[in-house]
Structure formats: structure tokens, C-alpha cells
Motif scaffolding. Structure first.
Motif, PDB file in Angstrom:
ATOM      1  N   MET A  36       0.810  -1.209   0.000  1.00  0.00           N
ATOM      2  CA  MET A  36       0.000   0.000   0.000  1.00  0.00           C
ATOM      3  C   MET A  36       0.850   1.268   0.000  1.00  0.00           C
ATOM      4  N   THR A  37       2.143   1.151  -0.151  1.00  0.00           N
ATOM      5  CA  THR A  37       3.009   2.318  -0.065  1.00  0.00           C
ATOM      6  C   THR A  37       2.849   3.240  -1.257  1.00  0.00           C
ATOM      7  N   ASN A  38       2.238   2.732  -2.353  1.00  0.00           N
ATOM      8  CA  ASN A  38       2.058   3.587  -3.508  1.00  0.00           C
ATOM      9  C   ASN A  38       0.828   4.467  -3.401  1.00  0.00           C
ATOM     10  N   LEU A  39       0.060   4.302  -2.336  1.00  0.00           N
ATOM     11  CA  LEU A  39      -1.135   5.111  -2.158  1.00  0.00           C
ATOM     12  C   LEU A  39      -0.763   6.447  -1.521  1.00  0.00           C
ATOM     13  N   SER A  40      -1.356   7.505  -2.031  1.00  0.00           N
ATOM     14  CA  SER A  40      -1.118   8.825  -1.450  1.00  0.00           C
ATOM     15  C   SER A  40      -2.379   9.659  -1.599  1.00  0.00           C
ATOM     16  N   VAL A  41      -2.532  10.620  -0.718  1.00  0.00           N
ATOM     17  CA  VAL A  41      -3.691  11.496  -0.760  1.00  0.00           C
ATOM     18  C   VAL A  41      -3.291  12.837  -0.183  1.00  0.00           C
ATOM     19  N   HIS A  42      -3.884  13.891  -0.725  1.00  0.00           N
ATOM     20  CA  HIS A  42      -3.584  15.239  -0.238  1.00  0.00           C
ATOM     21  C   HIS A  42      -4.579  15.613   0.851  1.00  0.00           C
ATOM     22  N   LEU A  43      -4.074  15.797   2.064  1.00  0.00           N
ATOM     23  CA  LEU A  43      -4.939  16.145   3.184  1.00  0.00           C
ATOM     24  C   LEU A  43      -5.128  17.655   3.259  1.00  0.00           C
ATOM     25  N   THR A  44      -6.370  18.071   3.488  1.00  0.00           N
ATOM     26  CA  THR A  44      -6.738  19.488   3.554  1.00  0.00           C
ATOM     27  C   THR A  44      -7.290  19.800   4.943  1.00  0.00           C
ATOM     28  N   PRO A  45      -7.540  21.068   5.240  1.00  0.00           N
ATOM     29  CA  PRO A  45      -8.162  21.405   6.532  1.00  0.00           C
ATOM     30  C   PRO A  45      -9.471  20.674   6.774  1.00  0.00           C
ATOM     31  N   ILE A  46     -10.209  20.394   5.701  1.00  0.00           N
ATOM     32  CA  ILE A  46     -11.467  19.654   5.832  1.00  0.00           C
ATOM     33  C   ILE A  46     -11.217  18.293   6.501  1.00  0.00           C
ATOM     34  N   HIS A  47     -10.153  17.624   6.091  1.00  0.00           N
ATOM     35  CA  HIS A  47      -9.844  16.312   6.645  1.00  0.00           C
ATOM     36  C   HIS A  47      -9.554  16.390   8.145  1.00  0.00           C
ATOM     37  N   PHE A  48      -8.805  17.395   8.561  1.00  0.00           N
ATOM     38  CA  PHE A  48      -8.444  17.512   9.973  1.00  0.00           C
ATOM     39  C   PHE A  48      -9.649  17.926  10.820  1.00  0.00           C
ATOM     40  N   ILE A  49     -10.490  18.800  10.281  1.00  0.00           N
ATOM     41  CA  ILE A  49     -11.698  19.206  11.012  1.00  0.00           C
ATOM     42  C   ILE A  49     -12.621  18.006  11.212  1.00  0.00           C
ATOM     43  N   TYR A  50     -12.763  17.212  10.164  1.00  0.00           N
ATOM     44  CA  TYR A  50     -13.641  16.045  10.253  1.00  0.00           C
ATOM     45  C   TYR A  50     -13.108  15.043  11.269  1.00  0.00           C
ATOM     46  N   LEU A  51     -11.797  14.825  11.271  1.00  0.00           N
ATOM     47  CA  LEU A  51     -11.205  13.881  12.218  1.00  0.00           C
ATOM     48  C   LEU A  51     -11.400  14.352  13.656  1.00  0.00           C
ATOM     49  N   ILE A  52     -11.244  15.641  13.879  1.00  0.00           N
ATOM     50  CA  ILE A  52     -11.496  16.201  15.215  1.00  0.00           C
ATOM     51  C   ILE A  52     -12.960  15.966  15.604  1.00  0.00           C
ATOM     52  N   GLY A  53     -13.850  16.129  14.618  1.00  0.00           N
ATOM     53  CA  GLY A  53     -15.268  15.893  14.864  1.00  0.00           C
ATOM     54  C   GLY A  53     -15.550  14.457  15.270  1.00  0.00           C
ATOM     55  N   VAL A  54     -14.911  13.500  14.587  1.00  0.00           N
ATOM     56  CA  VAL A  54     -15.110  12.081  14.915  1.00  0.00           C
ATOM     57  C   VAL A  54     -14.668  11.793  16.351  1.00  0.00           C
ATOM     58  N   PHE A  55     -13.496  12.273  16.730  1.00  0.00           N
ATOM     59  CA  PHE A  55     -13.005  12.032  18.087  1.00  0.00           C
ATOM     60  C   PHE A  55     -13.880  12.734  19.130  1.00  0.00           C
ATOM     61  N   THR A  56     -14.384  13.913  18.779  1.00  0.00           N
ATOM     62  CA  THR A  56     -15.266  14.638  19.700  1.00  0.00           C
ATOM     63  C   THR A  56     -16.565  13.865  19.918  1.00  0.00           C
ATOM     64  N   ILE A  57     -17.101  13.316  18.852  1.00  0.00           N
ATOM     65  CA  ILE A  57     -18.344  12.550  18.950  1.00  0.00           C
ATOM     66  C   ILE A  57     -18.133  11.279  19.753  1.00  0.00           C
ATOM     67  N   LEU A  58     -17.029  10.583  19.504  1.00  0.00           N
ATOM     68  CA  LEU A  58     -16.732   9.370  20.264  1.00  0.00           C
ATOM     69  C   LEU A  58     -16.564   9.670  21.753  1.00  0.00           C
ATOM     70  N   THR A  59     -15.890  10.779  22.050  1.00  0.00           N
ATOM     71  CA  THR A  59     -15.708  11.182  23.448  1.00  0.00           C
ATOM     72  C   THR A  59     -17.049  11.484  24.091  1.00  0.00           C
ATOM     73  N   THR A  60     -17.909  12.167  23.350  1.00  0.00           N
ATOM     74  CA  THR A  60     -19.246  12.491  23.854  1.00  0.00           C
ATOM     75  C   THR A  60     -20.046  11.233  24.145  1.00  0.00           C
ATOM     76  N   MET A  61     -19.920  10.225  23.264  1.00  0.00           N
ATOM     77  CA  MET A  61     -20.618   8.952  23.482  1.00  0.00           C
ATOM     78  C   MET A  61     -20.108   8.244  24.727  1.00  0.00           C
ATOM     79  N   VAL A  62     -18.776   8.240  24.905  1.00  0.00           N
ATOM     80  CA  VAL A  62     -18.181   7.599  26.073  1.00  0.00           C
ATOM     81  C   VAL A  62     -18.681   8.258  27.358  1.00  0.00           C
ATOM     82  N   LEU A  63     -18.884   9.565  27.313  1.00  0.00           N
ATOM     83  CA  LEU A  63     -19.376  10.312  28.473  1.00  0.00           C
ATOM     84  C   LEU A  63     -20.882  10.199  28.649  1.00  0.00           C
ATOM     85  N   ARG A  64     -21.514   9.362  27.778  1.00  0.00           N
ATOM     86  CA  ARG A  64     -22.952   9.104  27.851  1.00  0.00           C
ATOM     87  C   ARG A  64     -23.783  10.363  27.609  1.00  0.00           C
TER      88      ARG A  64
END
Length: 459
Positions: free
Chosen positions: A1-29
Motif C-alpha cells: 500500500m506504499t504507492n497510495l497517497s492522498v492530499h490532506l486538507t483542513p477539511i480532513h483535519f476538522i472532520y477527524l477532530i469531529g469524529v473524536f469529539t463525537i466518540l468522546t461524547t458517546m463515552v461520556l454518555r
């Protein structure tokens, strides 16, 4: 899989932060819709470059998720409408009264109660089935010597566990998961069947063996029989008897037709839904005659209110997670052709030794985390997207990964592990939800372990 590449943008980082925030919220019930809406707005704002675009993105995401889920919302609404009609007619009691004849002792009663709960949950969903089975069959099982906590375990594991996690008849869970994973529901049901079977069999057998010595109720269960006394002495009407026979017969015919005409996915769902509303109308006409038109309207209203009540938060949550997959094109515009989570997985696979077995483990862990909110369904959009993401990145089976996430999310949050998701069954059996959760934990954990090993073999 080393030949795979993708250009990450601010959208990608914002979305990832959102996923972790949602998971944290779920853990906190805590409920997550407000977090999802906030991050959808931020993503839309960054993508469009203006506030108007951010606001529009919120509605577009909700609209997209609503369209994806509408089929199953309607199905659950119509099935619930039928359930309410059966209750009013008294046909529900007649359909299960015969079960008492085969309940010879506490052990047999445990299996009969569980299997009955599973069958009714497959066709009516666990939520209405809890009241239906609990009010009628639990007192009969307790009278035969089964302890209330053992009855609650059986209802939980067979109904909210096996039936809800597989959902092979109504196909609500696989429809949501499959929509996010970019596959058809039948792919999950077919490829994931060995996993559903492994999880179900291992869990209930483990529960039976671990709790066998504590299943016998020495008090005889007289207290529980008092609530059922009126039902057993009331003479049923001819209409109630007819509908009690017609309902299971109609669904058995549906199953036969599914095999004869090879009906799957939406076709099978529409057959079940159509049958439910037709039987409900027939029951209303027979049972209420001149008032049948008003009763049908009331049942449909109640059914849709119930379905929307369940799916309203799932729609909002799904709107966010669909951005991680192919839904991003419809929500944010044609400039986005690849899901955000897909890009992250390809990037991760390109820089780390991400293998199939680690992906299986991660998928199960995330599925379990999403179930901590006590819903089970709210995490399905995420595990579906992740299945497509990881499956593409490491070249493994998307349906197997989707099935794993679905099983863990629903077994944890659908009503077998987290105490706040066990309240309906605990209440109907008059037991402590914390005690019920403790009793379920080890059998479900054993089931997860065996299912993980099988998935590593099949992946």
C-alpha cells in the motif's frame, strides 16, 4: 500500500477532530446531535468559504441522511402500527399463549422465552416486543420456575442482541450500515452470516451455562402471575383469534415468497412493510368495524411517531458520518468525490503497517465505543463508513468489517451491556439494570472474542 497517497486538507483535519469529539461524547454518555450539527456547519463553512454555505450544508446533510433512512423508518412505523393493533385486539396474547404448554421447567422456559423474543423482535423489532413478550410470556416462564433475572437475560440476548444486531427481516440495521459502507444490505447479511451465527450461538450458550445454577426460582413466581391473571381469564373474540392466526401466517408466506422470488434488500423490506399495514387494516376492520378508519389513522400516527422518535437523532448523526463516505458529494458539492475517512485510511495505510487483523480489532473497538450511548444505531453510519474505508485501504472484505462494527455497536448499545440501554427489559422483569448488565457482560465478551477470531479467518 506504499504507492497510495492522498492530499490532506483542513477539511480532513476538522472532520477527524469531529469524529473524536463525537466518540468522546458517546463515552461520556451524552447525546451527540449538537456536536454533529456543529461540525457539519464548520465543514460547510470551510468548504464554501461563507456562512450561508455552512448553514446550507447542515440542511443538506440532514436531508441526505433522511433519504437514506426513510425506507427503514417507514418499515418500522408500519410494523409498530401492526403491533399496536394486535395489542388492542388481544391477538398478541393469543399468539403466545400456546407457548406456555411447552414450558415444562425453568431451563426449557429460558430457551422458549429467548427464542420467542427473537422471533417477535425479527418481525416487530425489540422495542414493541419487550412489552408484548414481557407482559404475557414472562409471568408464564416465572411460574414454571425461571428467575426474573434469567428471564431478562434471555430477552436481552435473544432480542436486543441476536435479532437486532442481525435484523434479517426488517433489515434496518444492515440498511443503515450498508448505506454508509457503499454496499447493499444483502452483502452484509450473506457475507456476515457466519459472524452473526457465531456471535449469537456463543453468547446465548455461554449465558445459559454461566447462569444455569441460578435460573431456578424457588418462590414459584406467584407475584408475577397476578399481572397476567386478567388476560388468562378473558375470553378472546373471534376477530382476535382470526388475526392471531392471520398475522404469523402472513409473515411465513412472506418468507416463502422471499425465497421463491429471490427478494432481498429493499424488495424484501417492502414486502414485510406492505404485509404489516394490510394485516393492521384487516384487524382494524374486523375488530372495530365502524371506527376502523379512525383506528387505522391512529395506529399509523403512533407508528410513525415511534419510528421518528428513534431515528431523529440517528438522522442527524448519520448526516455527519455520511460526509466521511460518498455522501460528501451530495452534501458539500461536486468538488468532493472521495469520502474524508477514505482519504484518511489511504493516507494511514501508506505510512503505517496497517494490516487486516489490526483493522478487524479497530473496527470492533470503535463499534463498541459508539454503542456506549445506549442506542446501538447511532454508531452504524460510522462503522459503515469505516468498513469501506479500511476495506479499501488494506484490501479486505468490506461486508465482514461492516458486520463486525454492526454486531459490536448493537450488542453494546442496543440493550445488552450498557445499563442505560437495559431499562425497558429490566423494568418489565422487575430487576436491577446494573445487575442485568453484569450478568450479560461475560457472555457477550466471550461472543466478541470468538467472533473476532472467526473474522480474522474470513477477512
Amino acid at each position: 500500500m506504499t504507492n497510495l497517497s492522498v492530499h490532506l486538507t483542513p477539511i480532513h483535519f476538522i472532520y477527524l477532530i469531529g469524529v473524536f469529539t463525537i466518540l468522546t461524547t458517546m463515552v461520556l454518555r451524552k447525546d451527540t446531535p449538537i456536536v454533529c450539527v456543529m461540525f457539519i456547519f464548520i465543514l460547510g463553512l470551510v468548504s464554501s468559504g461563507n456562512v450561508v454555505g455552512g448553514i446550507q450544508s447542515v440542511f443538506q446533510a440532514i436531508l441526505y441522511a433522511s433519504k437514506e433512512f426513510m425506507e427503514i423508518i417507514a418499515t418500522i412505523a408500519l410494523v409498530t402500527s401492526l403491533s399496536k393493533c394486535l395489542t388492542d385486539l388481544g391477538s398478541d396474547f393469543l399468539m403466545m399463549r400456546s407457548m406456555s404448554k411447552v414450558m415444562r421447567n425453568s431451563y426449557v422456559s429460558w430457551w422458549i422465552l429467548g427464542i420467542t423474543m427473537m422471533i417477535f423482535s425479527l418481525f416487530l423489532w425489540p422495542s414493541p416486543s419487550v412489552a408484548l413478550v414481557g407482559a404475557i410470556l414472562v409471568p408464564l416462564a416465572v411460574k414454571k420456575g425461571l428467575t426474573p433475572i434469567a428471564a431478562a437475560i434471555a430477552m436481552n440476548l435473544f432480542g436486543h442482541g441476536i435479532a437486532l444486531s442481525s435484523d434479517i427481516v426488517i433489515q434496518g440495521a444492515p440498511s443503515i450500515t450498508a448505506a454508509s459502507a457503499g454496499i447493499e444490505p444483502q452483502h452484509i447479511l450473506q457475507s456476515g452470516f457466519p459472524l452473526f451465527l457465531m456471535m449469537g450461538v456463543v453468547t446465548v450458550v455461554s449465558a445459559f451455562i454461566l447462569n444455569r445454577k441460578s435460573m431456578v426460582n424457588k418462590d414459584g413466581g406467584t407475584l408475577y402471575m397476578q399481572s397476567n391473571e386478567q388476560l388468562t381469564t378473558t375470553k378472546p373474540s373471534k376477530g382476535a383469534v382470526f388475526i392471531a392466526i392471520l398475522t404469523p401466517l402472513a409473515f411465513v408466506i412472506d418468507i416463502i415468497l422471499m425465497f421463491v422470488y429471490d427478494l432481498k434488500g429493499g424488495d424484501a423490506t417492502s414486502l414485510v412493510s406492505g404485509t404489516a399495514i394490510l394485516v393492521m387494516i384487516i384487524g382494524s376492520i374486523i375488530g372495530f368495524k365502524g371506527k376502523s378508519m379512525e383506528k387505522v389513522t391512529d395506529y399509523i400516527k403512533d407508528g410513525f411517531l415511534f419510528a421518528i422518535k428513534i431515528f431523529a437523532p440517528v438522522i442527524i448523526i448519520g448526516g455527519f458520518f455520511f460526509l466521511g463516505g460518498q455522501g460528501i458529494t451530495s452534501i458539500l458539492g461536486e468538488q468532493y468525490q472521495s469520502g474524508i475517512l477514505n482519504d484518511w485510511a489511504i493516507w494511514l495505510a501508506g505510512i503505517t503497517p496497517l494490516n487486516k487483523y489490526m483493522v478487524v480489532f479497530i473496527q470492533m473497538v470503535i463499534g463498541g465505543l459508539t454503542g456506549l450511548d445506549g442506542s446501538g444505531f447511532s454508531g452504524l453510519p460510522l462503522v459503515g463508513v469505516l468498513a469501506q474505508t479500511f476495506g479499501t485501504a488494506v484490501n479486505c472484505s468490506v461486508p465482514i468489517l461492516a458486520t463486525l462494527g454492526q454486531i459490536t455497536a448493537i450488542f453494546v448499545g442496543g440493550g445488552t451491556i450498557v445499563p442505560w440501554g437495559l431499562i425497558p427489559v429490566a423494568a418489565i422483569c422487575n430487576v436491577n439494570p446494573l445487575e442485568l448488565a453484569r450478568k450479560n457482560l461475560l457472555p457477550v465478551g466471550i461472543g466478541f472474542l470468538c467472533t473476532f477470531i472467526l473474522a480474522c479467518i474470513l477477512i
